[in-house]
Design a protein around this motif. Structure first.
Motif, PDB file in Angstrom:
ATOM      1  N   ILE A 170       9.556   4.327  -0.054  1.00 32.85           N
ATOM      2  CA  ILE A 170       8.408   4.051  -0.939  1.00 32.85           C
ATOM      3  C   ILE A 170       8.819   3.224  -2.159  1.00 32.85           C
ATOM      4  N   HIS A 171      10.117   3.176  -2.459  1.00 31.77           N
ATOM      5  CA  HIS A 171      10.577   2.396  -3.611  1.00 31.77           C
ATOM      6  C   HIS A 171      10.843   0.942  -3.237  1.00 31.77           C
ATOM      7  N   ALA A 172      10.841   0.644  -1.924  1.00 27.34           N
ATOM      8  CA  ALA A 172      11.070  -0.751  -1.492  1.00 27.34           C
ATOM      9  C   ALA A 172       9.813  -1.571  -1.767  1.00 27.34           C
ATOM     10  N   ASN A 173      10.025  -2.815  -2.149  1.00 24.49           N
ATOM     11  CA  ASN A 173       8.891  -3.699  -2.454  1.00 24.49           C
ATOM     12  C   ASN A 173       8.358  -4.307  -1.152  1.00 24.49           C
ATOM     13  N   THR A 174       7.710  -3.455  -0.356  1.00 25.86           N
ATOM     14  CA  THR A 174       7.220  -3.914   0.951  1.00 25.86           C
ATOM     15  C   THR A 174       5.947  -3.166   1.335  1.00 25.86           C
ATOM     16  N   CYS A 175       5.107  -3.825   2.123  1.00 28.30           N
ATOM     17  CA  CYS A 175       3.857  -3.208   2.578  1.00 28.30           C
ATOM     18  C   CYS A 175       4.151  -2.279   3.753  1.00 28.30           C
ATOM     19  N   ARG A 176       3.654  -1.046   3.672  1.00 26.01           N
ATOM     20  CA  ARG A 176       3.892  -0.074   4.750  1.00 26.01           C
ATOM     21  C   ARG A 176       2.742  -0.025   5.751  1.00 26.01           C
ATOM     22  N   LEU A 177       1.610  -0.633   5.426  1.00 27.20           N
ATOM     23  CA  LEU A 177       0.476  -0.690   6.355  1.00 27.20           C
ATOM     24  C   LEU A 177       0.700  -1.852   7.316  1.00 27.20           C
ATOM     25  N   ALA A 178       0.677  -1.575   8.615  1.00 24.20           N
ATOM     26  CA  ALA A 178       1.053  -2.583   9.611  1.00 24.20           C
ATOM     27  C   ALA A 178      -0.148  -3.265  10.263  1.00 24.20           C
ATOM     28  N   PHE A 179      -1.168  -2.490  10.648  1.00 23.39           N
ATOM     29  CA  PHE A 179      -2.337  -3.083  11.302  1.00 23.39           C
ATOM     30  C   PHE A 179      -3.566  -2.225  11.034  1.00 23.39           C
ATOM     31  N   HIS A 180      -4.730  -2.834  11.260  1.00 23.46           N
ATOM     32  CA  HIS A 180      -5.988  -2.085  11.168  1.00 23.46           C
ATOM     33  C   HIS A 180      -6.869  -2.502  12.335  1.00 23.46           C
TER      34      HIS A 180
END
Length: 327
Positions: A170-180
């Motif tokens: 959660i501290h990484a500067n990255t999006c964790r949502l992959a698809f919708h």
């Protein structure tokens, strides 16, 4: 059970009404709260409990990773988040540009299995690599996934589906949502792999290559290197093949015990093909009789271009009989 609501509160503030999405405390007269289970409030038949689902989906552009078939994602659907495995598929290549079908899935159509979700940065398939080099990556307008949940979920029909990688730091500067996406078809039967999935016509393209070993007559040749020694060639009998010299052929049966096979050429071999194969076989037999000179070696490497055999067919992923289909 019907009871009167005495009062309602929303975050300690009295309210007289509530709507979808609100979180409400309700005071009910003469009622033991232990008799009430936690659950969902709904109209009859608006929810179903499913073990798997077909969804239409789009990748979230800020997600940096690839969306790989057989990967596991955290799937948020209805009021639950559960682990689920995905399998991506797209329209057949000829239908890549067809109109997007909103909130419906057609079980009559054929769909192409994908090792991953196809996007501009996706170049896993050979076809995409070739197109990419030419600067023309063709992508389908709509893609789907089969979701298989680790435990059944209860959700509305046509509901929103979100796939995430919640185990990412959660501290990484990255999006964790992959698809919708939208849930188009839920599978309520626990034995959906036997009862439901065979209706889903997702196919893989298979391609095998071998070589012509020698000519038998004007209408038949012997091939090799297409099958292993232990392969049951009988199940391939009747399938169409193409020679690199242009002739169409049909697999006629096995030849000997080492995986070789006979090909029938209905329209006959071209004279130049026959000559090419005759020259190649003569050189082969000469080479076996003694040591070749350097000149012989160089002339062989120049002219002995093998005639290859191509076998292409479709196989449906959920076909229990594993049949090979050719158009």
């Amino acid at each position: 059970v019907t009871k009167k609501v005495k009062s309602m509160q929303m975050f300690h503030t009295p309210v007289t009404c509530a709507m979808q999405g609100d979180r409400v405390g309700i005071c009910v007269t003469q009622f033991d709260p232990k008799l009430l289970e936690r659950g969902l409030i709904c109209t009859p038949d608006s929810l179903h409990t499913i073990h798997a689902a077909i969804i239409s989906l789009k990748k979230i552009q800020y997600f940096r990773g690839d969306l790989q078939t057989k990967a596991k994602f955290h799937i948020t659907v209805g009021h639950e988040t559960v682990m689920g495995r995905v399998m991506f598929f797209s329209p057949a290549p000829a239908d890549f540009n067809e109109e997007i079908q909103e909130n419906v899935f057609d079980f009559e159509k054929d769909y192409l299995y994908q090792e991953e979700y196809l996007s501009k940065d996706s170049v896993s398939s050979q076809e995409n690599k070739e197109n990419d080099q030419a600067g023309e990556v063709q992508l389908p307008r709509q893609q789907w996934a089969l979701l298989e949940f680790e435990k059944p979920v209860t959700c509305p029909k046509l509901c929103l589906v979100i796939g995430s990688k919640l185990d990412t730091d959660i501290h990484a500067n990255t999006c964790r949502l992959a698809f919708h996406g939208v849930l188009l078809q839920g599978m309520e039967d626990k034995n959906y792999t036997e009862t439901f999935l065979p209706k889903l016509k997702v196919y893989k393209l298979k391609h095998k290559e071998g070589q012509v070993e020698r000519v038998m007559d004007d209408y038949s040749v012997i091939g090799r290197s297409l099958f292993k020694k232990e392969t049951n060639i009988q199940i391939f009998v009747g399938l169409k093949v193409k020679l690199s010299t242009g002739e169409d052929g049909i697999i006629d049966g096995g030849f000997g015990q080492s995986g070789k096979f006979k090909i029938r050429i209905p329209d006959g071999l071209k004279p130049e093909t026959k000559m090419l194969l005759t020259v190649a076989s003569k050189k082969k037999s000469k080479g076996g009789k003694g040591d070749m000179t350097k000149e012989d070696e160089s002339s062989k490497s120049d002219s002995a271009q093998p005639v290859t055999i191509s076998l292409s067919f479709k196989r449906y992923v959920f076909d229990t009989q594993k049949k090979m289909i050719q158009s």
